[in-house]
Design a protein around this motif. Structure first.
Motif, short mmCIF file in Angstrom:
data_model
loop_
_atom_site.label_atom_id
_atom_site.label_comp_id
_atom_site.label_asym_id
_atom_site.label_seq_id
_atom_site.Cartn_x
_atom_site.Cartn_y
_atom_site.Cartn_z
N VAL A 40 27.77 36.65 79.11
CA VAL A 40 28.82 37.25 78.26
C VAL A 40 30.00 37.77 79.09
O VAL A 40 30.69 38.68 78.68
CB VAL A 40 28.25 38.36 77.35
CG1 VAL A 40 27.25 37.79 76.36
CG2 VAL A 40 27.66 39.51 78.15
N ARG A 41 30.26 37.13 80.21
CA ARG A 41 31.42 37.48 81.02
C ARG A 41 32.64 36.69 80.54
O ARG A 41 32.51 35.52 80.18
CB ARG A 41 31.17 37.17 82.49
CG ARG A 41 30.02 37.99 83.08
CD ARG A 41 29.73 37.60 84.50
NE ARG A 41 29.18 36.24 84.55
CZ ARG A 41 29.06 35.52 85.66
NH1 ARG A 41 29.45 36.01 86.82
NH2 ARG A 41 28.54 34.31 85.62
N THR A 71 32.15 33.07 76.67
CA THR A 71 33.28 33.86 77.16
C THR A 71 33.96 34.66 76.04
O THR A 71 34.58 35.68 76.31
CB THR A 71 34.32 32.97 77.87
OG1 THR A 71 34.77 31.97 76.96
CG2 THR A 71 33.72 32.32 79.11
N ALA A 72 33.80 34.23 74.80
CA ALA A 72 34.37 34.99 73.68
C ALA A 72 33.70 36.35 73.53
O ALA A 72 34.25 37.25 72.90
CB ALA A 72 34.26 34.21 72.37
N TRP A 82 33.54 47.58 74.40
CA TRP A 82 33.73 46.16 74.20
C TRP A 82 34.93 45.87 73.31
O TRP A 82 34.98 46.29 72.16
CB TRP A 82 32.47 45.56 73.60
CG TRP A 82 32.54 44.08 73.38
CD1 TRP A 82 33.13 43.15 74.18
CD2 TRP A 82 31.98 43.37 72.29
NE1 TRP A 82 32.96 41.90 73.66
CE2 TRP A 82 32.27 42.00 72.50
CE3 TRP A 82 31.26 43.74 71.16
CZ2 TRP A 82 31.86 41.01 71.63
CZ3 TRP A 82 30.85 42.74 70.30
CH2 TRP A 82 31.14 41.40 70.53
N VAL A 83 35.88 45.12 73.85
CA VAL A 83 37.04 44.63 73.12
C VAL A 83 37.17 43.14 73.42
O VAL A 83 37.68 42.75 74.48
CB VAL A 83 38.34 45.38 73.52
CG1 VAL A 83 39.53 44.82 72.76
CG2 VAL A 83 38.20 46.87 73.31
N PRO A 84 36.67 42.29 72.53
CA PRO A 84 36.79 40.85 72.78
C PRO A 84 38.23 40.39 72.60
O PRO A 84 39.01 40.99 71.85
CB PRO A 84 35.87 40.23 71.73
CG PRO A 84 35.73 41.26 70.66
CD PRO A 84 35.96 42.59 71.29
N ALA A 85 38.57 39.31 73.29
CA ALA A 85 39.92 38.76 73.18
C ALA A 85 40.20 38.23 71.78
O ALA A 85 41.33 38.32 71.28
CB ALA A 85 40.12 37.65 74.21
N ALA A 90 34.30 35.83 68.71
CA ALA A 90 33.16 36.65 69.11
C ALA A 90 32.13 36.71 67.99
O ALA A 90 30.93 36.58 68.24
CB ALA A 90 33.62 38.05 69.51
N ASN A 91 32.58 36.88 66.76
CA ASN A 91 31.65 36.93 65.61
C ASN A 91 30.89 35.62 65.46
O ASN A 91 29.69 35.63 65.16
CB ASN A 91 32.40 37.26 64.33
CG ASN A 91 32.89 38.70 64.29
OD1 ASN A 91 32.43 39.54 65.05
ND2 ASN A 91 33.85 38.96 63.43
N GLU A 92 31.57 34.51 65.65
CA GLU A 92 30.91 33.19 65.57
C GLU A 92 29.85 33.06 66.66
O GLU A 92 28.74 32.58 66.40
CB GLU A 92 31.93 32.06 65.67
CG GLU A 92 32.80 31.91 64.45
CD GLU A 92 31.99 31.64 63.18
OE1 GLU A 92 31.08 30.79 63.20
OE2 GLU A 92 32.28 32.31 62.17
N ASP A 93 30.19 33.49 67.88
CA ASP A 93 29.22 33.42 68.98
C ASP A 93 28.03 34.34 68.72
O ASP A 93 26.88 33.99 69.01
CB ASP A 93 29.87 33.77 70.31
CG ASP A 93 30.70 32.63 70.87
OD1 ASP A 93 30.64 31.51 70.32
OD2 ASP A 93 31.40 32.85 71.88
N LEU A 94 28.27 35.52 68.17
CA LEU A 94 27.18 36.43 67.84
C LEU A 94 26.23 35.80 66.83
O LEU A 94 25.00 35.89 66.97
CB LEU A 94 27.71 37.76 67.30
CG LEU A 94 28.33 38.70 68.32
CD1 LEU A 94 29.07 39.84 67.62
CD2 LEU A 94 27.26 39.25 69.28
N LYS A 95 26.78 35.14 65.81
CA LYS A 95 25.94 34.46 64.81
C LYS A 95 25.11 33.36 65.45
O LYS A 95 23.92 33.21 65.14
CB LYS A 95 26.81 33.87 63.69
CG LYS A 95 27.42 34.92 62.78
CD LYS A 95 28.31 34.26 61.75
CE LYS A 95 29.14 35.28 61.01
NZ LYS A 95 30.14 34.66 60.14
#
Length: 139
Positions: A40-41, A71-72, A82-85, A90-95
């Motif tokens: 998650v870098r 990377t998202a 945590w502040v994603p770009a 980020a939400n899609e990757d979390l799912k």
């Protein structure tokens, strides 16, 4: 150490910090039957080339573990908050990771060794909320 929840699954987090080799990392991967390492870098590079994403991928592959760079889910805040770009990405990757975590043991990887100073705790908290799977931070 019993860290599984009622589903038999768990989500672990790990920061490599200034480690000079993969010994502790590999011990955790084997001890906890990790099937996926999720990096998650924001940038999959490090002060030491051994912790570059391409190198970690090779180590994982040699141990029959899948490596995924997300990377998202990286952090743009410059601190542990945590502040994603891109929040939508980020939400899609979390799912996607939540779906994997329902079937496989995952380890969330970042650079900061101390989980209390790393954004991966927030990423893992979101995953815990999505999956109801317990999180354990390793150091």
């Amino acid at each position: 150490m019993n860290i599984t929840d009622i589903s038999g699954r768990y989500i672990l987090t790990f920061g490599y910090g200034n480690r000079k080799n993969y010994d502790v990392f590999l011990d955790y991967l084997k001890s906890f039957n990790i099937e996926y390492v999720i990096d998650v870098r924001t940038i999959t590079r490090a002060w030491s080339r051994q912790w570059y994403g391409d190198r970690i991928s090779i180590v994982c592959e040699k141990n029959n573990i899948k490596y995924i760079s997300k990377t998202a889910l990286g952090n743009t805040s410059g601190n542990k908050n945590w502040v994603p770009a891109n929040q939508e990405a980020a939400n899609e990757d979390l799912k996607e990771i939540a779906e994997i975590a329902q079937k496989c043991n995952v380890l969330i990887l970042c650079a900061e060794m101390n989980a209390n100073r790393c954004h991966r705790t927030e990423v893992a908290s979101c995953l815990e909320h999505l999956t109801a799977i317990s999180v354990k931070h390793l150091e």
